[in-house]
Design an enzyme around this catalytic site. Sequence first.
Site, PDB file in Angstrom:
ATOM      1  N   GLY A  78       0.852  -1.196   0.000  1.00  0.00           N
ATOM      2  CA  GLY A  78       0.000   0.000   0.000  1.00  0.00           C
ATOM      3  C   GLY A  78       0.878   1.234   0.000  1.00  0.00           C
ATOM      4  NE  ARG A  81       8.709   5.859  -1.041  1.00  0.00           N
ATOM      5  CZ  ARG A  81       9.879   6.005  -1.601  1.00  0.00           C
ATOM      6  NH1 ARG A  81      10.657   7.000  -1.236  1.00  0.00           N
ATOM      7  NH2 ARG A  81      10.295   5.188  -2.523  1.00  0.00           N
ATOM      8  CG  ASP A 113      11.199   7.872   6.780  1.00  0.00           C
ATOM      9  OD1 ASP A 113      10.691   7.465   5.719  1.00  0.00           O
ATOM     10  OD2 ASP A 113      12.335   8.383   6.827  1.00  0.00           O
ATOM     11  N   GLY A 114       7.743   7.141   5.852  1.00  0.00           N
ATOM     12  CA  GLY A 114       6.778   7.813   4.967  1.00  0.00           C
ATOM     13  C   GLY A 114       7.392   8.931   4.141  1.00  0.00           C
ATOM     14  CG  ASP A 240       5.306  -3.623  -5.354  1.00  0.00           C
ATOM     15  OD1 ASP A 240       5.828  -4.706  -5.642  1.00  0.00           O
ATOM     16  OD2 ASP A 240       5.922  -2.712  -4.776  1.00  0.00           O
TER      17      ASP A 240
HETATM   18  P1  AMP Z   1       8.895   1.148  -3.533  1.00  0.00           P
HETATM   19  O1  AMP Z   1      10.217   0.537  -3.213  1.00  0.00           O
HETATM   20  O2  AMP Z   1       8.931   2.641  -3.551  1.00  0.00           O
HETATM   21  O3  AMP Z   1       8.266   0.570  -4.748  1.00  0.00           O
HETATM   22  O4  AMP Z   1       7.961   0.785  -2.311  1.00  0.00           O
HETATM   23  C1  AMP Z   1       7.617  -0.519  -1.908  1.00  0.00           C
HETATM   24  C2  AMP Z   1       6.709  -0.445  -0.709  1.00  0.00           C
HETATM   25  O5  AMP Z   1       7.374   0.112   0.411  1.00  0.00           O
HETATM   26  C3  AMP Z   1       5.468   0.427  -0.918  1.00  0.00           C
HETATM   27  O6  AMP Z   1       4.397  -0.132  -0.204  1.00  0.00           O
HETATM   28  C4  AMP Z   1       5.881   1.744  -0.331  1.00  0.00           C
HETATM   29  O7  AMP Z   1       4.787   2.534   0.073  1.00  0.00           O
HETATM   30  C5  AMP Z   1       6.717   1.293   0.854  1.00  0.00           C
HETATM   31  N1  AMP Z   1       7.717   2.295   1.228  1.00  0.00           N
HETATM   32  C6  AMP Z   1       8.804   2.656   0.521  1.00  0.00           C
HETATM   33  N2  AMP Z   1       9.497   3.619   1.148  1.00  0.00           N
HETATM   34  C7  AMP Z   1       8.828   3.899   2.292  1.00  0.00           C
HETATM   35  C8  AMP Z   1       9.028   4.804   3.373  1.00  0.00           C
HETATM   36  N3  AMP Z   1      10.062   5.637   3.413  1.00  0.00           N
HETATM   37  N4  AMP Z   1       8.118   4.815   4.345  1.00  0.00           N
HETATM   38  C9  AMP Z   1       7.071   4.002   4.325  1.00  0.00           C
HETATM   39  N5  AMP Z   1       6.825   3.112   3.344  1.00  0.00           N
HETATM   40  C10 AMP Z   1       7.688   3.059   2.341  1.00  0.00           C
HETATM   41 MG    MG Z   2       6.696   0.847  -5.700  1.00  0.00          MG
END
Ligand code: AMP
Ligand code: MG
Length: 471
Positions: A78, A81, A113-114, A240
Amino acid sequence: MPKLLQTYRQLPSCFYEALNNKIDYDVNPYLFNQALAHKLELDQENKPELINDLLENHYPHIAQAYAGHQFGNFSMLGDGRARLIGEYQSPGEKLYDIQLKGSGRTSFSKRGDGKATLSAMLREYIYSEALAALQIPTTRSLAILSTSEKIYRQTEEEGAILIRIASSHIRVGTFEYAAALQDKEVLTELMDYSIKRHYPHIEMNEKRAYAFLKSVIDSQAKLISEWSSIGFIHGVMNTDNMTISGETIDFGPCAFMNRYDLDTCFSSIDVNGRYAFGSQPSMAKWNLFRLAECLLPFLSTNEETAIKIVEQLLNDFDRRYEQYWLTNMSKKIGFQTTSYDVKILIEELLSLMQQHQLDYHNTFYSLTYQLSCELLQPITIWIERWHKLLKAQDLEYTMAQKIMKQVNPVVIPRNHIVEEAIYHATVKNNQLFLKQLLEDIKSPYAANKSAINYIDVPLGHDDNYQTFCGT
Ligand code: AMP
Ligand code: MG
């Protein structure tokens, strides 16, 4: 305030979390994509007003739920961030999601940390805009806002928010999420919504799930063939990070390949090369199998029959990919149409490039501009055969060159230039290199005075080059 729609919120509430909090960062515009704002007619208001409007939590914003296979393992995920502001109806009536990335924690954040680092959002901005200029389907970057927050990764970094524009943020993982809930009604609603939004021509189709799957397979076959012919490596093709629309999304450890090598993989976390350059088509197919699994109950009441249908559809992915790729590659050596002979010629060229570790872009660039350079030495005999085939097909070199100039870029965001631009912007507080890079990538096919900077690649630069996820 641009008028925003909230169509995603009409889906069952399990698909999102409504966010009641406001964004409490102190933001400053760091980069603004005036050309994109103009194209979308989002430039009616002045820039600060537009940004203020988008940050105001009018509707309220939502975080989308999805799942995903990450390096082969399934997880519920989900927007941890990111937040969706709403959908903007463009002058052409098309709907675009406007999303903030790096905007703080949501219930999906887990231990994160979002937040997003300025350097990671700059990478996304650079690569998405480069792909857009190369006419490759992609999400776009409207702006980067600096948050004046310090955030902690390997080192302390500056925080930022990216304003991202996308045809939608529906992912293969959104379907996996719906399927995991084991509620056929929920899955039907997601499929209907996706069809309406991305493939309206199949809305009346009697076999909707079949037509939908076929459409997504086709969009992805086309997209991945374009990555392959341009030498782009996404780097983290988890389910995803694969859209239903066929747009490239989530630019993390991505890069362009310099030396031609199918095993090229720069991502620091991809230790087994799962998403290496040459594996992208098979990984896309693997992801599409995951989508197909979600849709099995719609394809036939008999599971065996449904599986047969999926197998047949996914075998078609190979055929479609090959066809798109061959068409692109034929143009790269000057043939408007493809044939068995052209295919053999392309394969021979790639095999020589792999054997002699030739720079992918410089090879095509030198062929296009007929440069007599050292780089082409190992392929002298191939060049003779190429000229023979052009002649046999009654193609003047000047005609071939015209075709080649349209598809062989002079400017691509070379790895060392991207790193330099981000380094100067984030560490030295100097946007000069970044601004020049962003200007140059707008005209990838123009052999102008900046172009020379993108042709010289520092020897051995990629030997130990690593890219990072930036999460
Ligand atoms: P991504 O690597 O950006 O494709 O993200 C994979 C998953 O990790 C997704 O659900 C993102 O929302 C979550 N995510 C990535 N970075 C963060 C972060 N700094 N804080 C919270 N969730 C994260
Ligand atoms: Mg992603």
